[in-house]
Design an enzyme around this catalytic site. Structure first.
Site, PDB file in Angstrom:
ATOM      1  N   ASP A 281      -2.833  21.568  36.475  1.00 25.71           N
ATOM      2  CA  ASP A 281      -3.339  22.685  37.253  1.00 25.71           C
ATOM      3  C   ASP A 281      -2.166  23.236  38.054  1.00 25.71           C
ATOM      4  OD1 ASP A 281      -6.515  23.215  38.982  1.00 25.71           O
ATOM      5  OD2 ASP A 281      -4.867  24.574  38.499  1.00 25.71           O
TER       6      ASP A 281
HETATM    7  C1  GLC Z   1      -6.077  27.417  39.981  1.00 26.00           C
HETATM    8  C2  GLC Z   1      -7.313  26.664  39.553  1.00 26.00           C
HETATM    9  C3  GLC Z   1      -7.486  26.559  38.068  1.00 26.00           C
HETATM   10  C4  GLC Z   1      -6.932  27.805  37.410  1.00 26.00           C
HETATM   11  C5  GLC Z   1      -5.430  27.806  37.621  1.00 26.00           C
HETATM   12  C6  GLC Z   1      -4.771  29.046  37.031  1.00 26.00           C
HETATM   13  O1  GLC Z   1      -5.479  26.752  41.041  1.00 26.00           O
HETATM   14  O2  GLC Z   1      -7.501  25.369  40.106  1.00 26.00           O
HETATM   15  O3  GLC Z   1      -8.883  26.362  37.804  1.00 26.00           O
HETATM   16  O4  GLC Z   1      -7.227  27.798  36.024  1.00 26.00           O
HETATM   17  O5  GLC Z   1      -5.087  27.682  38.997  1.00 26.00           O
HETATM   18  O6  GLC Z   1      -5.240  30.192  37.665  1.00 26.00           O
END
Ligand code: GLC
Length: 741
Positions: A281
Site C-alpha cells: 500500500d
Molecule cells: C491508499 C489506500 C489504498 C489505495 C492506495 C492507492 O493509501 O490505502 O487502498 O489503493 O493508497 O491510492
C-alpha cells in the site's frame, strides 16, 4: 527530436516484438538487476495524491526513471492521452521497452458512479455487483487504466472507521461471495481483452480492525478472528483468480503486514498458491521503519522483499536500496526474480507485450464513459442498495398527490455527496440530487436546505468546516414543514466525510442536522428521513420519533432518482444491512456473529453480560431491511443428507399486496466446539422476487467447508455433532440437526 523518437520507436517496436514472443522467464533472463528492480517500483503521478506526500528519495525524477526502465507501473494517471505519453516514454525510451501498468482506485465506478460498496453490498445481488465491476472496467480501460485497486474486501465492525464505506460489511461469507463477483467483473474471462483489467484484493490483511476505529491505528487480532473473519474473502478472491493483492498498513502480532512472511509468503503464495503479485500500500514499506520494525528504509526494503512484497508503491525503498542489498548478499536475487516474474506474468496476461497501447484509446474513451446503459445500471444499483430501516405507520410509500410535500435537508440538493469518497473520475456535482429526482417524477413539492452542513465543503474531510452556528435556514424550513402534509428530510454526511483518513469519534448527524430534525418534527412529525451516508450513523432520537427512515448511502450518479422512485412507491425497497447499525457509540463494536460469552442470559442480578444503560442489541441488525410488502417463512426442512452435509428447504411467501424481493438468509449455529463458534454465522442467502400471494421453496446445501471452521492456528477443522439452522431476514425459523463425520 521527432526523428530520434521515430527512430527509437522503430527500434523499440522490434525489441518489443522480440519481447512479445518471450515468456516472462525468457525476458527475465535478458534483464539487468537494475531493470528487474525497476519492475518492482510503482510511482504515483502528480495527478492525484492518495497518500501522504512521499519523503526519502521522492525527489527522484519520475519521468527519467520511467524512460530508463526504473518503473514498472504508475498509479493515478487518468485519461488516454496522459497514459499514452507515459507509456511511450517507457516503451520507446527504455532499453527493453517493458510496458507500464497503469493502476487506479476504481472502487465504485470510473466515470459512472455506482453506490459506495457498503451501500451496494446491501443489495445482496452478486450478479448486479459483478455487472457494476464489469462496467467500471469498460470505462476505466477506455481511459488507459489496466489495473484497479479493487475490490476492497476487508471485513470490519467499527463504523467510526472511515473506510467502512469502501467494503462489504462485517460478514466473511457475504464479503467472500462479493469478492469473487467483483474479480470476475473486473477481470472477465480473458485478461488480454481491451475491456478487462487486473483486479487487486485489498488490504491484506486485518486493516478493517483498527483499535477504536481510528484509521491506520494498530490492530489487536486473535487467530480466530484472523482466520475465520478476515482472511476468507482474500482466499475467495485468490480462488476467483485475482491477479494482484495489496497489503495493509497495520500490524499483525506486532509485525507490519508488509513485512509479514507468514501472511504473504507462507499463506498467500505458499498454501493458497497465489501466482499474481503483491503490491504494497502507499508507502507501507517505508512505514515498516515508522512502525519500529526496521531501523531505516534500507532495512525496511529488506524485510519487505523477504516477506513477499513484490512491488513498492511510493516508498522509493526498492529503487533506492534493493540493488545494494543484493550486492551485499543480504537479499538473494532469487527473491527479486520471483517478484519480477509475477509482475511480468500479469503484464503478459494483460497483452501489454503484444500491444502496450491496447488500453489507451482516446476514441473509445470518449464513447465508453457515461453510456446510457451504464447510468441505467447505476439507477438499478442505487435502488437495490436502499435499505428501509423503519416504516412504523406505513407512512411509506408516499402518494405524489396526497397533499403538500416539503423536502428539507442539507443534502436535498447536493449533487456531489452521492458520489461518495473514492469516486474515481466521476465529475464533481454530476449526481442526480433528490430535488432533481422529485422533479423527474413530476412531484409537486417545495423544498429548502434548512441548514448548510458545512461552511466551505472541500475535497478532504479536514477541509470541511462543519456548520455548528448558522441556523439562518431554520425558519423557512419550519414554515414549510408547518404548511405541509408530509416532510421528506435528507440528512447525513458529505461525500468526503467518510473514506480513507475520515474516521470520526462522533458518528451522529454532523453539525446542526439533528437540531433541524427536531425543530421540524415539533411542527410536523410526519417525517420521512432519508439518510445519505457512508457509514451507519448514531440516530437514536430519530429511531424513536421519526415514523419512516431509510438509508440511501452515497448512492452514486443516479441517487436522487432512486430515492424518489422508492419514496413514491415506483420501486419496492429490498436492501438488507451488511453491517450492524449501533444504537449508540458505546455499543461499538457491535456485530451479529458475536460469541455467546459465559454469561449471556439476563438474570435478576447484575452478573451477566450487559450494559446498565444500553441494550446489547444494535439499533438495526445485520440482515435487516423492510419492504412495502411482507414475507412469511414456513415448512422449514433440515435434512442431514450425507457425511458432513445438510440440505435445507424453506417456503418463502409474499403475504402482502405488492411484488417484492426478499433476501432469504441461512444461518448456522454450532453450539459446542473446541474453539467456540459465534452465536450464528451466515452460510447462505438468496434473493427471491415474489408477486402478491406467491411463494417458492428456497433450497440450500451446506457441506464440510460450511460446517467446519479455522482453529486459532489457522488449521481447518470439522467437528461432527449438533448444528442449528436458522432462516429468515434475521432468523425466524430454526431447526436442530445432527451431522456425522
Ligand atoms: C491508499 C489506500 C489504498 C489505495 C492506495 C492507492 O493509501 O490505502 O487502498 O489503493 O493508497 O491510492
Amino acid at each position: 527530436m521527432q526523428f530520434l523518437l521515430s527512430a527509437l520507436s522503430m527500434v523499440s517496436v522490434s525489441l518489443l516484438q522480440g519481447l512479445a514472443s518471450d515468456t516472462p522467464e525468457q525476458l527475465l533472463g535478458k534483464m539487468t538487476l537494475e531493470e528487474k528492480i525497476g519492475q518492482m517500483n510503482l510511482y504515483a503521478s502528480e495527478w492525484d495524491l492518495t497518500g501522504p506526500p512521499p519523503t526519502e528519495g521522492s525527489n527522484a525524477d519520475k519521468y527519467e526513471h520511467i524512460r530508463t526502465g526504473k518503473v514498472g507501473g504508475v498509479l493515478n494517471v487518468t485519461g488516454a492521452d496522459a497514459a499514452r505519453r507515459m507509456q511511450q516514454l517507457a516503451v520507446e525510451g527504455s532499453r527493453l521497452g517493458i510496458p507500464l501498468l497503469f493502476g487506479y482506485d476504481v472502487i465504485h465506478g470510473y466515470r459512472t458512479s455506482f453506490p459506495i460498496p457498503l451501500g451496494e453490498s446491501s443489495s445482496w445481488n452478486l450478479e448486479l455487483m459483478e455487472q457494476t465491476a464489469r462496467i467500471s472496467a469498460i470505462e476505466a480501460t477506455a481511459a488507459g487504466i489496466n489495473w484497479v485497486y479493487s475490490p476492497m474486501i476487508d471485513t470490519f465492525r467499527d463504523p467510526r472507521w472511515g473506510r467502512v464505506m469502501e467494503g462489504s460489511g462485517e460478514d466473511p461469507f457475504l464479503t467472500s461471495k462479493i469478492a469473487a463477483a467483483k474479480v470476475r467483473g473486473y477481470q472477465g474471462t480473458d485478461l488480454s481483452r481491451p475491456d478487462t483489467l487486473a483486479a487487486c484484493a485489498k488490504h491484506f490483511a486485518g486493516y478493517g480492525f483498527p483499535v477504536a476505529g481510528r484509521d491506520y491505528n494498530t490492530t489487536i487480532l486473535d487467530g480466530r478472528t484472523l482466520h475465520n473473519i478476515i482472511l476468507p474473502p482474500f482466499k475467495a478472491a485468490v480462488d476467483a483468480g485475482v491477479r494482484s493483492v495489496m497489503n495493509s498498513f497495520n500490524l499483525i502480532d506486532g509485525i507490519p503486514a508488509t513485512a509479514h512472511a507468514g501472511l504473504q509468503r507462507d499463506l498467500l503464495k505458499g498454501k493458497w498458491k497465489f501466482d499474481g503479485f503483491v503490491v504494497s500500500d502507499w508507502a507501507s514499506i517505508a512505514e515498516i521503519a515508522v512502525h519500529g520494525a526496521a531501523s531505516d528504509l534500507r532495512q525496511a526494503a529488506q524485510r519487505a522483499i523477504l516477506a513477499g512484497s513484490d512491488m513498492d508503491m511510493e516508498s522509493f525503498a526498492y529503487v533506492t536500496h534493493l540493488a545494494g542489498l543484493v550486492e551485499e548478499g543480504l537479499v538473494s536475487e532469487a527473491w527479486i526474480d520471483d517478484a519480477v516474474l509475477r509482475i511480468l506474468r500479469v503484464k503478459t496476461e494483460l497483452g501489454l507485450f503484444d500491444d502496450p497501447y491496447r488500453y489507451i484509446d482516446a476514441t473509445r474513451e470518449r464513447e465508453a464513459l457515461l453510456r446510457p446503459a451504464h447510468l441505467d445500471l447505476a439507477l438499478d444499483a442505487a435502488i437495490q442498495s436502499i435499505v428501509l430501516l423503519k416504516n412504523a405507520t406505513n407512512l411509506l410509500p408516499l402518494d405524489k398527490d396526497a397533499g403538500k410535500i416539503a423536502l428539507i435537508g442539507a443534502l436535498a440538493d447536493d449533487k456531489d455527496s452521492p458520489l461518495g469518497n473514492w469516486r474515481g473520475m466521476a465529475i464533481e456535482n454530476s449526481a442526480v440530487s433528490v430535488v432533481e429526482g422529485f422533479r423527474n417524477l413530476g412531484v409537486d413539492f417545495t423544498w429548502t436546505k434548512g441548514v448548510k452542513l458545512a461552511m466551505n465543503p472541500g475535497k478532504m474531510a479536514d477541509l470541511v468546516n462543519v456548520n455548528t452556528t448558522d441556523r439562518s435556514g431554520f425558519e423557512e424550513a419550519i414554515r414549510l414543514a408547518r404548511e405541509s402534509e408530509v416532510v421528506v428530510m435528507v440528512l447525513g454526511e458529505l461525500g468526503h466525510q467518510t473514506g480513507e483518513g475520515r474516521s470520526r469519534a462522533d458518528i451522529g448527524l454532523p453539525g446542526l442536522q439533528q437540531e433541524l430534525l427536531e425543530a421540524v418534527h415539533a411542527v410536523n412529525p410526519n417525517i420521512v428521513l432519508v439518510l445519505m451516508n457512508g457509514r451507519p450513523l448514531i440516530i437514536p432520537w430519530a429511531a424513536e420519533n421519526v415514523p419512516a427512515i431509510l438509508t440511501a448511502w452515497h448512492g452514486g450518479s443516479r441517487a436522487g432518482d432512486a430515492i424518489a422512485r422508492v419514496i413514491f412507491g415506483l420501486e419496492n425497497p429490498s436492501g438488507k444491512l451488511t453491517m450492524s447499525w449501533p444504537g449508540s457509540i458505546g455499543q461499538i463494536p457491535v456485530y451479529y456473529n458475536h460469541d455467546r460469552t459465559g454469561r449471556p442470559d439476563a438474570n435478576p442480578s447484575v452478573f451477566w453480560s450487559h450494559y446498565n444503560d444500553e441494550s446489547n442489541e444494535p439499533l438495526y441488525p445485520f440482515g435487516h431491511g423492510l419492504s412495502y410488502t411482507s414475507f412469511g417463512y414456513s415448512e422449514l426442512q433440515v435434512t442431514p443428507s450425507g457425511p458432513r452435509t445438510i440440505d435445507v428447504a424453506v417456503r418463502v411467501s409474499n403475504l402482502g399486496q405488492r411484488s417484492g424481493t426478499e433476501v432469504v438468509q441461512l444461518y448456522l449455529t454450532d453450539p459446542v466446539a473446541q474453539a467456540v463458534r459465534p452465536v450464528k454465522e451466515l452460510k447462505g442467502f438468496a434473493r427471491v422476487t415474489l408477486a402478491p400471494g406467491a411463494s417458492t421453496v428456497q433450497r440450500f446445501r451446506l457441506t464440510k467447508s460450511d460446517l467446519g471452521y479455522f482453529l486459532p492456528d489457522g488449521s481447518f477443522t470439522f467437528e461432527p455433532g449438533e448444528f442449528i439452522l436458522t432462516v429468515g431476514p434475521t432468523g425466524t425459523l430454526s431447526q436442530q440437526v445432527s451431522v456425522s463425520d
